[in-house]
Design a protein around this motif. Structure first.
Motif: not given
Length: 388
Positions: A262-282
């Motif tokens: 995978h490209t660095p760009l694709g990994i970065l954008r997916t991780a940004l979304t997942c991190g935000f979702i995790s904090i919203l749950i908390g």
């Protein structure tokens, strides 16, 4: 370079379990002791701007050795501090030395590797950066009853002295002499201004920097939350802190392997979304009064795991086109990270009461801004961006 960058988390995290002891010894509220984290982050942010132009003019090795000398002298001052004001002052000077260990390693790696390979190298480097936050508070929690909090600064001194001698004998200069940039005020100002105007550089730098600031906010109040709010014994604090650091390690190492397909760009954008979702749950659990110690640890671990994916890729993408000014590019990126870290840590620390809600609000704001910067501000023109 990984061992060198460990100076940062070691200096921040080792003395965290000793906050109550430092507070009692210096006879000040614990909130004033927590300010030593913000002071350190502020000094680390601003002094990186100094090392960038120096590294582009004189190479990587000499500025690194000079910074380590400053760090060692300031660490002695921290160990001998007799008041919180002296501790705050020497923590700021300590940060001015440690900044060299933040700017130089990124430049050394990018001197020699392309975007994908440098992202993989930085992911490997984060293995050590992730282990340090696990070991540092554990060491601090178990050693401080024996050595006292001043003895912890003596350990920092020994480690930095070891890095100093390793840098002398093991680090080779990686910047070619013909790439030296004149140390002139006009040239320095031009380079920093050009970086500030670069949409992709600023987008990726802010995505990583604002995301990282959430980690600093968590670090600054974690002793209060785990020890005071949830009743974790001081000597066991490092175990809970270490679980979140383990998330950082896991994310960075999995991310390094994903870079093969995978490209660095694709990994970065997916991780940004997942991190935000995790904090919203908390945040939702905290507002509902359902956030117990287990759920607190899991949601924070989700956030730190996402950072393990975010930081190496955001750094590599931001430095992609900056080969002619890697020193100042690395310095400005680090400055932004720690400026936002200073603001977030001091804001969350001052607003914390008897609930973790302010922490999760701060992390939600940081995660959302990082997500917007990574997905909207940074908009590469070619679809292969991030591979080169």
């Amino acid at each position: 370079m990984g061992l060198m960058t460990a100076i940062g988390p070691l200096t921040i995290d080792m003395y965290l379990p000793s906050f109550p002891t430092i507070s009692a010894d210096l006879r000040v509220p614990q909130s004033q002791v927590e300010l030593t984290v913000s002071t350190y982050l502020l000094g680390l942010a601003l002094s990186q701007l100094f090392y960038g132009p120096i590294a582009d003019r004189y190479g990587r090795k000499k500025p690194l050795l000079g910074g380590l000398m400053i760090y060692m002298l300031a660490t002695i001052g921290c160990a001998l501090a007799t008041s919180v004001d002296y501790l705050l002052f020497f923590r700021c000077i300590q940060a001015c030395g440690a900044a060299a260990a933040m700017v130089i390693p990124r430049a050394v790696i990018r001197d020699q590797l392309n975007t994908r390979d440098s992202a993989m190298a930085m992911s490997m480097m984060m293995l050590i950066m992730g282990v340090a936050p696990i070991l540092a508070p554990l060491m601090g929690g178990y050693l401080s009853p024996v050595t006292g909090w001043r003895g912890l600064f003596a350990i920092m001194l020994v480690y930095s002295a070891l890095m100093f001698f390793l840098a002398i004998f093991r680090l080779k200069e990686t910047m070619p002499a013909h790439k030296a940039v004149p140390l002139q005020l006009g040239t320095i100002a031009h380079n920093y201004a050009a970086l500030l105007r670069s949409r992709n550089y600023m987008g990726f730098s802010l995505a990583g920097g604002i995301g990282m600031s959430g980690l600093f906010a968590y670090i600054s109040v974690s002793p209060t939350i785990f020890i005071n709010m949830y009743g974790v014994p001081q000597q066991h604090f490092g175990l809970f802190f270490g679980l979140n650091a383990f998330g950082l390690i896991a994310g960075s190492q999995i991310g390094a392997r994903l870079l093969r397909v995978h490209t660095p760009l694709g990994i970065l954008r997916t991780a940004l979304t997942c991190g935000f979702i995790s904090i919203l749950i908390g945040l939702g659990l905290a507002l509902a009064g359902m956030l117990n110690l287990t759920l607190l640890t899991l949601t924070l671990m989700g956030f730190t795991t996402s950072l393990g994916f975010i930081l190496p890729n955001a750094t590599a993408l931001a430095l992609r086109d900056q080969g002619h000014r890697l020193g100042v590019a690395s310095a400005l990126m680090g400055c932004l990270q720690f400026l936002f870290g200073t603001v977030s840590s001091s804001t969350v620390s001052s607003s914390l009461t008897d609930s973790p809600v302010p922490l999760f609000v701060g992390l939600a704001v940081c995660s959302l801004l990082a997500l917007l910067c990574g997905k909207i501000l940074a908009r590469p023109a070619d679809r292969h961006f991030g591979n080169q």
